[in-house]
Design an enzyme around this catalytic site. Sequence first.
Site, PDB file in Angstrom:
ATOM      1  N   ASP A 132     -17.446  17.077  31.819  1.00 50.79           N
ATOM      2  CA  ASP A 132     -16.280  17.598  32.709  1.00 50.79           C
ATOM      3  C   ASP A 132     -16.683  17.793  34.113  1.00 50.79           C
ATOM      4  O   ASP A 132     -16.869  19.053  33.698  1.00 50.79           O
ATOM      5  CB  ASP A 132     -14.920  17.990  31.907  1.00 50.79           C
ATOM      6  CG  ASP A 132     -13.610  18.053  32.191  1.00 50.79           C
ATOM      7  OD1 ASP A 132     -12.645  17.188  31.811  1.00 50.79           O
ATOM      8  OD2 ASP A 132     -13.230  18.378  33.028  1.00 50.79           O
ATOM      9  N   ARG A 133     -16.229  17.442  34.817  1.00 51.64           N
ATOM     10  CA  ARG A 133     -16.877  17.909  36.407  1.00 51.64           C
ATOM     11  C   ARG A 133     -15.804  18.922  36.705  1.00 51.64           C
ATOM     12  O   ARG A 133     -16.032  20.594  37.520  1.00 51.64           O
ATOM     13  CB  ARG A 133     -16.794  17.244  37.466  1.00 51.64           C
ATOM     14  CG  ARG A 133     -17.246  16.219  37.825  1.00 51.64           C
ATOM     15  CD  ARG A 133     -18.032  15.134  36.548  1.00 51.64           C
ATOM     16  NE  ARG A 133     -16.535  14.268  36.584  1.00 51.64           N
ATOM     17  CZ  ARG A 133     -16.107  13.413  35.125  1.00 51.64           C
ATOM     18  NH1 ARG A 133     -16.306  13.021  34.473  1.00 51.64           N
ATOM     19  NH2 ARG A 133     -15.168  12.618  34.936  1.00 51.64           N
ATOM     20  N   CYS A 189     -15.734   8.900  42.402  1.00 47.04           N
ATOM     21  CA  CYS A 189     -14.859  10.460  42.171  1.00 47.04           C
ATOM     22  C   CYS A 189     -15.022  11.270  43.166  1.00 47.04           C
ATOM     23  O   CYS A 189     -16.598  11.684  44.076  1.00 47.04           O
ATOM     24  CB  CYS A 189     -15.535  10.781  40.845  1.00 47.04           C
ATOM     25  SG  CYS A 189     -14.955  12.197  40.207  1.00 47.04           S
ATOM     26  N   ASN A 190     -14.098  12.048  43.485  1.00 45.27           N
ATOM     27  CA  ASN A 190     -13.793  12.856  44.503  1.00 45.27           C
ATOM     28  C   ASN A 190     -15.068  13.996  44.236  1.00 45.27           C
ATOM     29  O   ASN A 190     -15.610  14.358  45.225  1.00 45.27           O
ATOM     30  CB  ASN A 190     -12.710  13.324  45.280  1.00 45.27           C
ATOM     31  CG  ASN A 190     -11.721  12.265  45.843  1.00 45.27           C
ATOM     32  OD1 ASN A 190     -12.240  11.884  47.303  1.00 45.27           O
ATOM     33  ND2 ASN A 190     -10.739  11.190  45.434  1.00 45.27           N
ATOM     34  N   THR A 191     -14.199  14.234  43.451  1.00 45.35           N
ATOM     35  CA  THR A 191     -14.585  16.026  42.558  1.00 45.35           C
ATOM     36  C   THR A 191     -16.390  15.881  42.324  1.00 45.35           C
ATOM     37  O   THR A 191     -16.770  16.748  43.100  1.00 45.35           O
ATOM     38  CB  THR A 191     -14.143  16.118  40.790  1.00 45.35           C
ATOM     39  OG1 THR A 191     -12.779  16.001  41.597  1.00 45.35           O
ATOM     40  CG2 THR A 191     -13.920  17.779  40.807  1.00 45.35           C
ATOM     41  N   ALA A 192     -16.985  14.616  42.622  1.00 47.26           N
ATOM     42  CA  ALA A 192     -18.100  14.166  41.561  1.00 47.26           C
ATOM     43  C   ALA A 192     -19.475  14.950  43.188  1.00 47.26           C
ATOM     44  O   ALA A 192     -20.677  15.109  43.358  1.00 47.26           O
ATOM     45  CB  ALA A 192     -18.786  13.287  41.034  1.00 47.26           C
ATOM     46  N   THR A 213      -7.230  19.155  44.169  1.00 48.63           N
ATOM     47  CA  THR A 213      -7.753  19.511  43.273  1.00 48.63           C
ATOM     48  C   THR A 213      -8.046  20.801  43.979  1.00 48.63           C
ATOM     49  O   THR A 213      -8.771  21.407  45.383  1.00 48.63           O
ATOM     50  CB  THR A 213      -8.082  19.660  42.181  1.00 48.63           C
ATOM     51  OG1 THR A 213      -9.748  19.515  42.887  1.00 48.63           O
ATOM     52  CG2 THR A 213      -8.285  17.921  41.278  1.00 48.63           C
ATOM     53  N   LYS A 227      -0.680  12.132  34.773  1.00 51.22           N
ATOM     54  CA  LYS A 227      -1.169  11.925  34.101  1.00 51.22           C
ATOM     55  C   LYS A 227      -0.314  11.599  32.330  1.00 51.22           C
ATOM     56  O   LYS A 227      -0.762  11.111  31.616  1.00 51.22           O
ATOM     57  CB  LYS A 227      -1.966  13.056  33.878  1.00 51.22           C
ATOM     58  CG  LYS A 227      -3.521  13.402  34.747  1.00 51.22           C
ATOM     59  CD  LYS A 227      -4.111  14.414  34.436  1.00 51.22           C
ATOM     60  CE  LYS A 227      -4.788  15.098  35.691  1.00 51.22           C
ATOM     61  NZ  LYS A 227      -6.147  14.097  35.843  1.00 51.22           N
ATOM     62  N   CYS A 286      -7.367  12.709  45.096  1.00 49.02           N
ATOM     63  CA  CYS A 286      -6.939  13.453  44.024  1.00 49.02           C
ATOM     64  C   CYS A 286      -6.247  12.002  43.491  1.00 49.02           C
ATOM     65  O   CYS A 286      -4.969  11.028  43.958  1.00 49.02           O
ATOM     66  CB  CYS A 286      -6.288  13.993  44.000  1.00 49.02           C
ATOM     67  SG  CYS A 286      -5.761  14.820  42.350  1.00 49.02           S
TER      68      CYS A 286
END
Lengths: 247, 247
Positions: B50-51, B85-88, B127, B167, B197
């Site tokens: 999990d990022r 994926c933005n976060t990655a 985020t 979600k 996001c």
Amino acid sequence: MSGQLLIGVLGGMGPLATLDLQQKIIEETPAARDQEHVPVVAWNVPQIPDRQLALAGKGPSPLPALLAAVERLNRIGASHIVIACNTAHHWYDELAAASTAPLLHIVDACADELRAGAPDKVGIIATAGTLAAGWYQQRLAAQGITALLPAQAELERLFVPGCYAVKRGELQRGGELLDELANALLARGAQKLVLACTEVPPALVAVQSRSLPLALDPARALARQCVRLWQESQRRSNVDAALERRT
Amino acid sequence: MSGQLLIGVLGGMGPLATLDLQQKIIEETPAARDQEHVPVVAWNVPQIPDRQLALAGKGPSPLPALLAAVERLNRIGASHIVIACNTAHHWYDELAAASTAPLLHIVDACADELRAGAPDKVGIIATAGTLAAGWYQQRLAAQGITALLPAQAELERLFVPGCYAVKRGELQRGGELLDELANALLARGAQKLVLACTEVPPALVAVQSRSLPLALDPARALARQCVRLWQESQRRSNVDAALERRT
């Protein structure tokens, strides 16, 4: 990762059908978080000669491009390969022979689900090319299931204009024609239907066809087979881990 | 195939976001037949730590799994790699350094589209982890674009409960909260918004937010960059073929 399950999707025929199979694999997986989903690598490279034209003798064979894709999926480490296209299963034997990873067959995935209801006869809705090639019928027969096919006149009057209506976005018109074909097969004794052409399921849904509870979408059957393989591999990993803890 | 364009999608974070990017690549491609669509290979293997947990210091790093995926995409012959994926993108530098194929960056794809409107300030909805890491702001600044961020109180009162509502499937409730955040950023001088996001775009659509004409979906910007690369490679092939005919 070697030795672990990795579903290789031989796709691109067309690009949306490749997404449809990936979507169905996700939908069919009971997962509470990302990490519980099936590991998939999708080869979605649509530069493959037209399958219908090739079968009609009017275009080059897609086999070289399909063989190249199988080689790539083996190279990236696919443990199993699935073909996201009914028609491309015409070249299944050559592709399976050239692959280290086993190729699942979409008709075997259908047969696995059809056998549960023990039907005598299963109606097949597919292109004339697929039906003329005979591999749907033969592969179902090998599993003890008799195929019931549309008559030539039904293909011309209902199936072909129905599919072209769907391709034009006229789901209601296409659905009426394809629903008439589905009902004709049921009236002739089919206890189940295989919707072996991607245009058919959305059209029957659009007209709320009464045939739907008796109908099987091969892409969904193939997706469920991928999920079963993933669940078996997870169980084996858990057993291995438990045995390791004991020693 | 070597030397030809092949977009490698580093996905699995999560599996549906990987499909979403593939879908947008198809939607953004002007194609009349299968063979005109962008060649894509999608690594949709969600067994990646999990990022968000990793960035919060509460879980293992996803970097080894991401590096393994980059190695596989190079091995299968990807000419360019995109991260679905933005976060990655937090680990972009390490991944780019380990890859033979160039890695496109989602913020550069956004900047390409934002520059056209020459905005002074662009609001970023993302985020807390992504904003705290700072790479969105820094990479936009390198392209001459100033980022305007939500205040901490806005993140807590609007962003976090808005995303969790989405979600849970409560698009209307989530949309109301996220629309309030979008309007607050516009009121403070943002001329454009980046919806960095994946929960945000569907929620703003659900409430028909007036901010939508000013908002950019980074996944769609990245998809459009892939399509541009494909069109350029097609033009080059056509020129090469024309030159070959002349000699």
